[in-house]
Design a protein around this motif. Structure first.
Motif, short mmCIF file in Angstrom:
data_model
loop_
_atom_site.label_atom_id
_atom_site.label_comp_id
_atom_site.label_asym_id
_atom_site.label_seq_id
_atom_site.Cartn_x
_atom_site.Cartn_y
_atom_site.Cartn_z
N ALA A 63 1.01 -1.10 -0.03
CA ALA A 63 0.02 0.01 0.01
C ALA A 63 0.73 1.17 0.02
O ALA A 63 0.61 2.33 -0.85
CB ALA A 63 -0.95 -0.04 1.07
N ASP A 64 1.89 1.35 0.84
CA ASP A 64 2.63 2.57 0.95
C ASP A 64 3.55 2.62 -0.42
O ASP A 64 3.57 3.75 -0.77
CB ASP A 64 3.52 2.45 2.26
CG ASP A 64 3.00 2.54 3.62
OD1 ASP A 64 1.93 3.31 3.48
OD2 ASP A 64 3.48 2.15 4.47
N ALA A 67 0.99 3.97 -2.86
CA ALA A 67 0.66 5.36 -2.51
C ALA A 67 1.69 6.49 -3.08
O ALA A 67 1.59 7.35 -3.48
CB ALA A 67 0.22 5.38 -0.98
N LEU A 70 1.77 6.62 -6.86
CA LEU A 70 0.53 7.78 -7.29
C LEU A 70 0.92 9.31 -6.88
O LEU A 70 0.69 10.07 -7.55
CB LEU A 70 -0.89 7.38 -6.56
CG LEU A 70 -1.38 5.84 -6.93
CD1 LEU A 70 -2.79 5.61 -6.44
CD2 LEU A 70 -1.28 5.54 -8.55
N SER A 71 1.38 9.17 -5.69
CA SER A 71 1.78 10.78 -5.43
C SER A 71 2.83 11.28 -6.29
O SER A 71 2.75 12.49 -6.74
CB SER A 71 2.35 10.68 -3.98
OG SER A 71 1.48 10.08 -2.99
N PRO A 77 -6.62 11.03 -3.93
CA PRO A 77 -7.59 9.97 -3.95
C PRO A 77 -8.72 10.23 -4.33
O PRO A 77 -9.62 9.26 -4.56
CB PRO A 77 -7.41 10.18 -2.10
CG PRO A 77 -6.22 10.37 -1.60
CD PRO A 77 -5.96 11.52 -2.64
N TYR A 102 -5.90 -0.90 -2.74
CA TYR A 102 -5.55 -0.05 -1.93
C TYR A 102 -6.40 1.17 -1.63
O TYR A 102 -6.00 2.26 -1.23
CB TYR A 102 -3.96 0.45 -2.32
CG TYR A 102 -3.23 -0.73 -2.29
CD1 TYR A 102 -3.06 -1.53 -1.31
CD2 TYR A 102 -2.14 -0.69 -3.48
CE1 TYR A 102 -2.26 -2.74 -1.17
CE2 TYR A 102 -1.14 -1.98 -3.30
CZ TYR A 102 -1.15 -2.73 -2.28
OH TYR A 102 -0.31 -3.95 -2.33
N HIS A 104 -8.57 3.10 -3.86
CA HIS A 104 -8.72 4.37 -4.90
C HIS A 104 -10.23 3.76 -5.27
O HIS A 104 -10.24 2.88 -6.06
CB HIS A 104 -7.84 4.33 -5.74
CG HIS A 104 -7.95 5.76 -6.52
ND1 HIS A 104 -7.02 6.92 -6.24
CD2 HIS A 104 -8.67 6.19 -7.65
CE1 HIS A 104 -7.45 7.94 -6.90
NE2 HIS A 104 -8.53 7.39 -7.70
N TYR A 135 -0.50 11.23 -1.20
CA TYR A 135 -1.55 10.20 -1.04
C TYR A 135 -1.44 9.25 -0.02
O TYR A 135 -0.64 8.40 -0.04
CB TYR A 135 -1.27 9.29 -2.64
CG TYR A 135 -2.62 8.61 -2.88
CD1 TYR A 135 -3.47 8.85 -3.93
CD2 TYR A 135 -2.73 7.32 -2.08
CE1 TYR A 135 -4.44 8.39 -4.30
CE2 TYR A 135 -3.85 6.57 -2.56
CZ TYR A 135 -4.71 7.05 -3.73
OH TYR A 135 -5.75 6.16 -3.89
N ASP A 136 -2.80 9.42 0.51
CA ASP A 136 -2.70 8.36 1.88
C ASP A 136 -3.65 7.10 1.41
O ASP A 136 -4.86 7.17 1.19
CB ASP A 136 -3.18 8.99 2.96
CG ASP A 136 -2.36 10.10 3.68
OD1 ASP A 136 -1.22 9.82 3.69
OD2 ASP A 136 -2.96 11.14 3.93
N PRO A 137 -3.00 5.97 1.45
CA PRO A 137 -3.81 4.68 1.02
C PRO A 137 -4.72 4.22 2.20
O PRO A 137 -4.60 4.63 3.36
CB PRO A 137 -2.51 3.72 0.61
CG PRO A 137 -1.73 4.01 1.57
CD PRO A 137 -1.63 5.52 1.65
N ASP A 138 -6.10 3.64 1.66
CA ASP A 138 -6.81 3.30 2.68
C ASP A 138 -7.28 1.75 2.03
O ASP A 138 -8.22 1.43 1.58
CB ASP A 138 -8.05 3.88 2.46
CG ASP A 138 -9.21 3.65 3.45
OD1 ASP A 138 -8.51 2.96 4.41
OD2 ASP A 138 -10.41 4.11 3.26
#
Length: 267
Positions: A63-64, A67, A70-71, A77, A102, A104, A135-138
């Motif tokens: 995930a990190d 992210a 993507l950043s 997000p 992740y 999005h 970008y913070d993943p979820d």
């Protein structure tokens, strides 16, 4: 087709100026730079979101790491992300699956690939200016995620889930999960247009193999790339009970899972 999952070139062409639209090109960097790309697209080659070093995590990058990727290319997000390649969408679909996993929410596959787009619309060699984001993943929880592992696959076999093998015929005959049916992922693509076949054609093809929306479906291939495309297609058709065996046959064989071999009547 559900436009929240798959979008046509016409749709993309009319949304190119949307400030929250981000287009991702997952071809090799030399293709992006040397052949050209869809206007506004950023380059994220396939190997940048594939991690083969951690067997426990399959090919997902984490995930990190995703992210951070993507950043770097300026994706936030809440952006709408449309992804394409030049191989009928199979690598792009892997990006879609990864982004969904992740957290999005709005990520879509372009119906058709770069070659299909290039037949009707202009391309460019200009590289967009990127403004990095934070970008913070979820990531999806275990109950939310379609991804399942070895133990869950064993359970699915016991309760009679439908296993769908998306590989070539010779691979299927060499080794497959017990009771699996074969649906080559490329069956969903029209060779002439390079786009997905019509919704009616796809539903008929799937139904011929017993792949219907009322079944619990488990997808697998060798390394979870090809099933990404079939997974996106099924989601676009409204299938809800679809599981994604991330370890696929590679993990299954490594753990001495039961298999079948030999030809079967696919008529």
């Amino acid at each position: 087709m559900d436009e929240s999952v798959v979008v046509a070139p016409d749709w993309l062409a009319t949304h190119l100026e949307d400030p929250q639209l981000r287009i991702v090109d997952v071809r090799d960097a030399w293709e992006y730079d040397g052949i050209g790309h869809i206007p506004g697209a950023v380059s994220v080659p396939f190997d940048r979101y594939r991690d083969e070093s951690d067997v426990d995590r399959g090919t997902l990058p984490g995930a990190d790491a995703f992210a951070a990727l993507l950043s770097d290319v300026g994706i936030a997000p809440d952006d709408t992300v449309v992804v394409y390649d030049d191989t009928h969408g199979v690598f792009a679909a892997r990006f879609v699956l990864t982004a969904l996993e992740y957290g999005h929410d709005d990520v879509r596959l372009l119906d058709g690939d770069y070659s299909a787009w290039n037949r009707a619309y202009e391309t460019t060699s200009d590289t967009p200016e990127l403004e990095p984001t934070s970008y913070d993943p979820d990531p999806l929880t275990r109950g939310e995620s379609p991804l399942i592992g070895f133990d869950a696959v064993e359970d699915a076999l016991e309760r009679g889930s439908l296993f769908v093998d998306t590989r070539d015929k010779h691979e299927f005959e060499e080794a497959r999960l017990p009771g699996a049916v074969r649906f080559d992922w490329r069956e969903a693509v029209d060779d002439e247009t390079r786009r997905l076949k019509s919704e009616a054609e796809l539903e008929a093809l799937l139904a011929d193999d017993g792949i219907t929306p009322d079944r619990e479906i488990v997808l697998y291939c060798n390394t979870a790339r090809r099933i990404s495309h079939t997974y996106v297609v099924l989601r676009a058709l409204g299938y809800e009970d679809v599981h994604f065996y991330e370890g696929s046959l590679t993990e299954w064989l490594a753990n001495d899972g039961a298999i079948e071999t030999g030809p079967v009547d696919e008529e």
